[in-house]
Design a protein around this motif. Structure first.
Motif, mmCIF file in Angstrom:
data_model
loop_
_atom_site.group_PDB
_atom_site.id
_atom_site.type_symbol
_atom_site.label_atom_id
_atom_site.label_comp_id
_atom_site.label_asym_id
_atom_site.label_seq_id
_atom_site.Cartn_x
_atom_site.Cartn_y
_atom_site.Cartn_z
ATOM 1 N N LEU A 1 23.907 -36.188 -34.142
ATOM 2 C CA LEU A 1 23.422 -37.562 -34.283
ATOM 3 C C LEU A 1 22.746 -37.837 -35.619
ATOM 4 C CD1 LEU A 1 21.912 -38.073 -30.697
ATOM 5 C CD2 LEU A 1 24.167 -38.785 -31.550
ATOM 6 N N ILE A 2 22.110 -36.813 -36.198
ATOM 7 C CA ILE A 2 21.280 -37.062 -37.385
ATOM 8 C C ILE A 2 21.686 -36.211 -38.572
ATOM 9 C CG2 ILE A 2 18.924 -36.994 -38.294
ATOM 10 C CD1 ILE A 2 17.981 -37.530 -35.398
ATOM 11 N N ILE A 3 21.687 -34.884 -38.383
ATOM 12 C CA ILE A 3 21.896 -33.986 -39.509
ATOM 13 C C ILE A 3 23.248 -34.201 -40.168
ATOM 14 C CG2 ILE A 3 22.060 -31.557 -40.196
ATOM 15 C CD1 ILE A 3 19.251 -32.447 -39.468
ATOM 16 N N ARG A 4 24.280 -34.517 -39.375
ATOM 17 C CA ARG A 4 25.625 -34.705 -39.912
ATOM 18 C C ARG A 4 25.667 -35.775 -40.989
ATOM 19 N NH1 ARG A 4 30.310 -34.586 -35.507
ATOM 20 N NH2 ARG A 4 29.402 -32.493 -35.338
ATOM 21 N N ARG A 5 24.734 -36.696 -40.954
ATOM 22 C CA ARG A 5 24.699 -37.771 -41.947
ATOM 23 C C ARG A 5 23.975 -37.352 -43.229
ATOM 24 N NH1 ARG A 5 25.128 -39.522 -37.023
ATOM 25 N NH2 ARG A 5 26.139 -41.509 -36.522
ATOM 26 N N GLY B 1 19.676 -28.592 -30.552
ATOM 27 C CA GLY B 1 20.242 -28.426 -31.884
ATOM 28 C C GLY B 1 21.552 -29.176 -32.059
ATOM 29 N N VAL B 2 22.410 -29.116 -31.037
ATOM 30 C CA VAL B 2 23.686 -29.838 -31.103
ATOM 31 C C VAL B 2 23.446 -31.339 -31.197
ATOM 32 C CG1 VAL B 2 25.756 -30.434 -29.782
ATOM 33 C CG2 VAL B 2 25.024 -28.048 -29.923
ATOM 34 N N LEU B 3 22.524 -31.856 -30.392
ATOM 35 C CA LEU B 3 22.221 -33.294 -30.445
ATOM 36 C C LEU B 3 21.697 -33.699 -31.819
ATOM 37 C CD1 LEU B 3 20.505 -34.039 -26.997
ATOM 38 C CD2 LEU B 3 22.813 -34.659 -27.742
ATOM 39 N N TYR C 1 29.961 -26.393 -38.427
ATOM 40 C CA TYR C 1 28.571 -26.756 -38.689
ATOM 41 C C TYR C 1 27.783 -26.867 -37.381
ATOM 42 C CZ TYR C 1 29.295 -27.823 -43.659
ATOM 43 O OH TYR C 1 29.539 -27.738 -45.010
ATOM 44 N N THR C 2 28.399 -27.527 -36.377
ATOM 45 C CA THR C 2 27.716 -27.683 -35.091
ATOM 46 C C THR C 2 27.463 -26.323 -34.453
ATOM 47 O OG1 THR C 2 28.784 -29.823 -34.774
ATOM 48 C CG2 THR C 2 27.838 -28.776 -32.822
ATOM 49 N N LEU C 3 28.444 -25.418 -34.531
ATOM 50 C CA LEU C 3 28.294 -24.083 -33.968
ATOM 51 C C LEU C 3 27.171 -23.320 -34.655
ATOM 52 C CD1 LEU C 3 29.287 -21.744 -32.175
ATOM 53 C CD2 LEU C 3 30.908 -21.163 -34.004
ATOM 54 N N ALA D 1 19.566 -22.723 -33.607
ATOM 55 C CA ALA D 1 18.604 -23.330 -32.682
ATOM 56 C C ALA D 1 18.367 -22.431 -31.475
ATOM 57 C CB ALA D 1 19.104 -24.704 -32.237
ATOM 58 N N GLY D 2 19.450 -21.850 -30.932
ATOM 59 C CA GLY D 2 19.308 -20.958 -29.784
ATOM 60 C C GLY D 2 18.459 -19.735 -30.103
ATOM 61 N N LEU D 3 18.656 -19.153 -31.281
ATOM 62 C CA LEU D 3 17.846 -18.001 -31.689
ATOM 63 C C LEU D 3 16.380 -18.387 -31.817
ATOM 64 C CD1 LEU D 3 20.181 -16.402 -34.395
ATOM 65 C CD2 LEU D 3 19.610 -15.440 -32.153
#
Length: 305
Positions: free
Chosen positions: A83-87, A77-79, A192-194, A200-202
């Motif tokens: 890399l992608i969602i932030r854009r 999820g962090v990756l 946002y990353t958190l 994603a972890g859930l």
């Protein structure tokens, strides 16, 4: 239907609902805080299941397998977010749908490349195998009961995190006014990353829990993702309480509907026709429930609450 069978099916519905809550909670947080439609959430569920199966095969430890499901899904999820969602923040929802749908295909083919096309199996540990005796002479699966208990503990922890901690306060503030909390000095990118990692972890944890009941295979999160969207529409977008109530309603409606509707139609039809009609309507029941809720409360049960 006898009382023991009704109670057993009700517990099955609660277990299904708890699993859906683990999926829907992360999804509703991501949409509520980020305004992001994430079709790749089901792929993270699949990542968690495969990580658990591979870890269990390598170590023989079910506990390590569950931990690996959370860690690997959160890391994925962090990756993805970095890399992608932030854009995609601030972009049109159609762009978000297309990008996250592409991620679904990438995750599916990547998983097939690493693990192959054949399903994997995650065995329950001996100490969670067998049945437990409940009141009214009900023998119920110990593992399914453990899923209910663990899911309720996770739900309580999530309610505490969102409602009682500083991070939870920032998440709730982010749902209402992202620009204001950024102006107050909150690192919005880190928040946002958190949130994305938490969701994603859930999802990965839910995939691991269900992986010991079903086979672990490519695409296993797709149908669950659809139900998770139904849950957050019923409960209200951005509401953890709504996700919990909506998940239980969906789980009970689906499970009990598959048992009660064929029995109801058997009063008026031949057994074969009653079974076919009841099964068809049972598969529609959760969507009829969603339609009824939206007619009465267009924002969902707890939307805007």
């Amino acid at each position: 239907m006898t009382l023991p069978l009704f109670i057993e099916q009700t517990l099955n519905g609660v277990q299904f609902g708890v699993m859906l809550f683990l999926m829907a909670a992360g999804l509703t947080l991501i949409f509520g805080v980020m305004g992001l439609i994430n079709l790749a959430h089901g792929a993270l569920y699949m990542v968690g299941a495969f990580a658990a199966a591979a870890t269990a095969a390598a170590t023989g430890s079910f506990i390590l397998a569950l931990a690996a499901s959370v860690v690997f899904a959160a890391f994925a999820g962090v990756l993805v977010e970095t890399l992608i969602i932030r854009r995609l923040y601030g972009r049109d929802h159609l762009d978000q749908v297309l990008a996250t749908f592409a991620l679904v295909l990438i995750f599916a083919e990547g998983t097939r490349w690493v693990f192959g096309s054949f399903p994997l199996f995650l065995d329950k540990p001996d100490w969670l195998s067998g049945t437990v005796m409940l009141p009214f002479g009900i023998e119920y699966s110990l593992y399914r009961l453990a899923i209910i208990l663990v899911g309720l503990v996770v739900a309580a922890g999530l309610f505490w995190l969102i409602g009682r901690t500083r991070v939870g306060m920032q998440i709730r503030a982010g749902e209402n006014d992202r620009e204001m909390i950024a102006a107050l000095g909150v690192n919005i990118s880190r928040l946002y990353t958190l949130v994305f990692a938490l969701g994603a972890g859930l999802a990965g944890f839910a995939g691991a829990l269900i992986g010991a009941i079903q086979s672990v295979q490519v695409g296993m999160g797709d149908s669950v993702l659809i139900l998770a969207f139904v849950v957050i529409v019923i409960g209200g977008i951005g509401s953890i309480k709504g996700a919990f109530v909506g998940a239980l309603l969906v789980g009970l409606t689906d499970t009990l509907g598959r048992q009660l509707l064929p029995m109801f139609f058997a009063l008026f039809m031949e057994p074969a026709a009653a079974t076919s009609t009841g099964a068809s309507l049972a598969s529609m029941a959760i969507y009829l429930l969603m339609a009824a809720v939206l007619i009465l409360r267009p924002k969902g049960l707890f939307g805007g609450a």
